[in-house]
Design an enzyme around this catalytic site. Structure first.
Site, PDB file in Angstrom:
ATOM      1  N   ASP A   1      23.136  42.952  27.187  1.00  0.00           N
ATOM      2  CA  ASP A   1      22.032  42.370  27.934  1.00  0.00           C
ATOM      3  C   ASP A   1      20.731  42.550  27.144  1.00  0.00           C
ATOM      4  O   ASP A   1      20.467  43.634  26.601  1.00  0.00           O
ATOM      5  CB  ASP A   1      21.920  43.065  29.290  1.00  0.00           C
TER       6      ASP A   1
ATOM      7  N   GLU B   1      22.506  38.583  24.495  1.00  0.00           N
ATOM      8  CA  GLU B   1      21.349  37.704  24.648  1.00  0.00           C
ATOM      9  C   GLU B   1      20.401  37.965  23.485  1.00  0.00           C
ATOM     10  O   GLU B   1      19.872  39.069  23.356  1.00  0.00           O
ATOM     11  CB  GLU B   1      20.633  37.987  25.964  1.00  0.00           C
TER      12      GLU B   1
END
Length: 665
Positions: free
Chosen positions: A349, A378
């Site tokens: 993340d 990400e």
């Protein structure tokens, strides 16, 4: 420079402790003593339990023992002794199995609140106290024989992102352990319409990897109140190294969540499916009350020049992966999940908050366990992190991190519309101006020779190999693809929505990147238009399994795309030079049409000269091709890669409106 560092550090610690000097005055965080041995805070045996805590700024450290995982007073307080390299140690020479523990640290005369430590591998209900147990007793029967399903290379991967509760909570799913880890161990489950659900559904679809949304112990769900409606995605870490209790059948018994998580992994492995874990090392749920801050204040987080906490995560803090012990923490944590729980991959993340060196260290450590463990994340942050951009694991730097992948928001936005404008559609609904974004995604964000023309306005390349790009239309974050299509094409009929859906996924599965599906997209699941459903109720987030019968056409089409990709290596060449050699874009005079050929029969494919036309216009689209006979496998919204859909002879191929044509020789 050192004077400035000392001033800032003093300001920061003064704010924390209300004093004018730093505890055990170190000139900077870089001067903290560290250690290289394994980071084990609790080691159990029947004859005694050893405790260790890294707390270099502490004046005193105690271990407190409890009989209950959440309530009651300590039955014993055991002082710890400094053991060098910033660590503290003690041993209790009796059998403590079944007991719970916390650490309490004293700094500048003040006792901080208790913590289970930063490395707790078993906890009581709600994760407030560590649990003392023998991890070997948590292994389900057959665990020692569990093996990762075979994987030749990253290019073979097909990922299915899933939230435990979403996938199985529907009362008509036919699943007994709804919303639990054990839901993914049940076979033979069906909906009331007789459609396969659960793990059988995943096998039927044909995916290779399940990506589980955060499954470590997170803070936002009260495990003592599971009879009340509660929901969260879980991006609020509390204890990184033990499973979340709300997905177990008994959050009060520490062994249960661990054993059931392992049962889930083993069942998926037996079904031929690997398991990816979503990890959120970039921030913690809270800051001052976090286990990090109650152990070594300030160290695990970045600070602004004024001493306040940096906030690149937009969650109140951002962790400092570049600091030696935070880097060690992340490396050891992922290795622990890979070894103890047999996890096959990790999705990071806000990976852009972490530094490149740490991501490289994680890749290197996992390679020693199994080089087929996949890493992606990400490639961005919520706002600018407090660290130099050229040293961060941002998407633009992906090419510098071999074996690490990132999501392509360019491809996603080119297909369905911009993240920044919910009302704006793109290629699949026939909006012009997005062809080059789609071509960029087809080439997996590589600097393909045909996309170097500056007049094409192609996004900047950021991969070195095709397996470094995730190809997708939607994920848990933002609208799912069906909602986005309904918003951007509000007058579309159900037939047209299905056509758009098929076209978008045809682009994803003919891309040379790694395809990624959001749970339920295969049956055109919607979330009633809710964009950020992180804490929405089941009525918004749950998969409605009745939708599989309703949208069986979309499911079968996506299933066919997956089967085609798996059977034909031309669609996942896995090597940059092979893509440059074999993938050729065909000249198209019209907008909203992308056509390409995979020349020859690369990697021993049984198909030759595969040609793909993606036509998002409301009228047919034709291209000129060499004279010959072409076998049709996808046409007019139908796909049959095994038997085909007939053939066509000539020097022209035509794709129907709002559909894809795939042929080969």
């Amino acid at each position: 420079m050192k004077t400035k560092k000392l001033l800032l550090f003093t300001l920061f610690t003064s704010a924390l402790f209300g004093c004018g000097t730093a505890p055990k005055e170190y000139e900077s965080f870089e001067d903290y003593p560290t250690f290289t041995q394994p980071w084990d805070e609790m080691t159990y045996s029947e004859t005694g339990t050893d405790f260790m805590l890294w707390a270099p700024t502490a004046e005193e450290v105690n271990v407190k023992l409890y009989t209950d995982g959440l309530t009651g007073n300590a039955i014993q307080t055991v002082p710890m002794k400094e053991a060098g390299n910033g660590s503290w140690r003690t041993s209790v020479t009796e059998d403590l199995k079944g007991k719970f523990y916390t650490f309490q640290i004293k700094i500048n005369g003040k006792w901080l609140d208790e913590t289970p430590g930063v490395m707790a591998k078993a906890v009581g209900v709600n994760g407030k106290r560590g649990a003392i147990l023998n991890l070997d007793t948590t292994d389900p029967e057959g665990w020692s024989q569990d093996v990762r399903p075979a994987l030749k290379g990253f290019d073979d991967i097909i990922i299915y992102e899933m939230h435990h509760r979403d996938f199985s909570i529907d009362s008509l799913s036919g699943i007994k352990n709804r919303g639990k880890y054990l839901a993914l161990t049940e076979t033979g489950t069906t909906s009331k319409e007789g459609q396969k659900t659960g793990i059988d559904h995943l096998k039927e679809l044909g995916i290779t990897h399940v990506h589980l949304l955060p499954s470590y112990d997170y803070a936002s769900v009260d495990e003592t109140q599971l009879d009340k409606p509660q929901y969260n995605w879980g991006y609020d870490p509390q204890n990184y190294n033990t499973p979340e209790g709300s997905y177990s059948t008994d959050p009060y018994t520490p062994e249960t969540r661990i054993r059931e998580f392992k049962q889930m992994v083993m069942a998926l492995h037996q079904a031929g499916i690997r398991v990816i874990m979503d990890v959120v090392y970039n921030h913690t749920f809270n800051t001052e009350e976090s286990n990090f801050e109650r152990t070594v204040p300030g160290y695990f987080y970045r600070q602004n020049p004024d001493g306040t906490f940096a906030n690149g995560s937009a969650c109140g803090n951002e962790t400092a992966s570049e600091r030696e012990m935070m880097r060690k923490y992340m490396v050891e944590s992922v290795c622990y999940w890979a070894n103890e729980y047999h996890i096959d991959g990790f999705r990071f993340d806000l990976m852009g908050i972490h530094d490149i060196t740490t991501m490289e260290a994680i890749r290197s450590a996992l390679d020693k366990i199994d080089p087929t463990i996949y890493i992606y994340g990400e490639g961005w942050a919520a706002s600018s992190p407090a660290y130099p951009a050229d040293s961060l694991a941002m998407k633009a730097n992906t090419y510098r991190m071999p074996g690490v992948a990132a999501f392509s928001d360019e491809f996603r936005d080119g297909l369905r519309g911009s993240w920044n404008n919910d009302l704006e559609g793109a290629f699949v609904i026939g909006r012009p101006g997005h062809d080059t974004q789609v071509m960029f995604g087809i080439t997996a964000a590589l600097p393909h020779p045909q996309l170097k023309d500056s007049t094409l306005n192609t996004p900047a390349s950021w991969t070195a190999q095709p397996t470094q790009m995730l190809s997708y239309t939607s994920c848990h974050d933002d609208h799912c693809i069906t909602d986005r299509l309904k918003i951007t094409a509000p007058k579309a009929t159900d037939k047209e929505l299905t056509a758009y859906h098929k076209l978008a996924h045809t682009a994803v599965f003919t891309s040379q990147g790694v395809p990624f599906i959001f749970t339920g997209d295969e049956i055109m699941r919607d979330k009633k238009g809710v964009r950020n459903s992180y804490n929405s109720p089941d009525s918004i987030n749950a998969i409605n399994w009745a939708g599989k019968a309703i949208h069986r056409e979309a499911f079968d089409y996506l299933k066919g795309l997956i089967a085609m990709r798996k059977a034909h290596p031309a669609f996942h060449l896995g090597d940059t030079e092979l893509i440059y050699k074999h993938l050729e874009f065909l000249d198209m005079e019209d907008n909203n049409v992308v056509a390409f050929r995979i020349n020859g029969a690369p990697n021993g494919d049984t198909w030759k000269n595969i040609t793909v036309i993606l036509n998002s216009k409301n009228e047919p689209a034709s291209i000129d091709v060499p004279q010959g006979t072409y076998q049709i496998v996808c046409k007019d919204g139908k796909i049959n890669p095994e038997k085909g859909l007939g053939s066509v002879t000539g020097n022209k191929l035509t794709a129907a409106p709002r559909s894809a044509l795939i042929v080969h020789q």
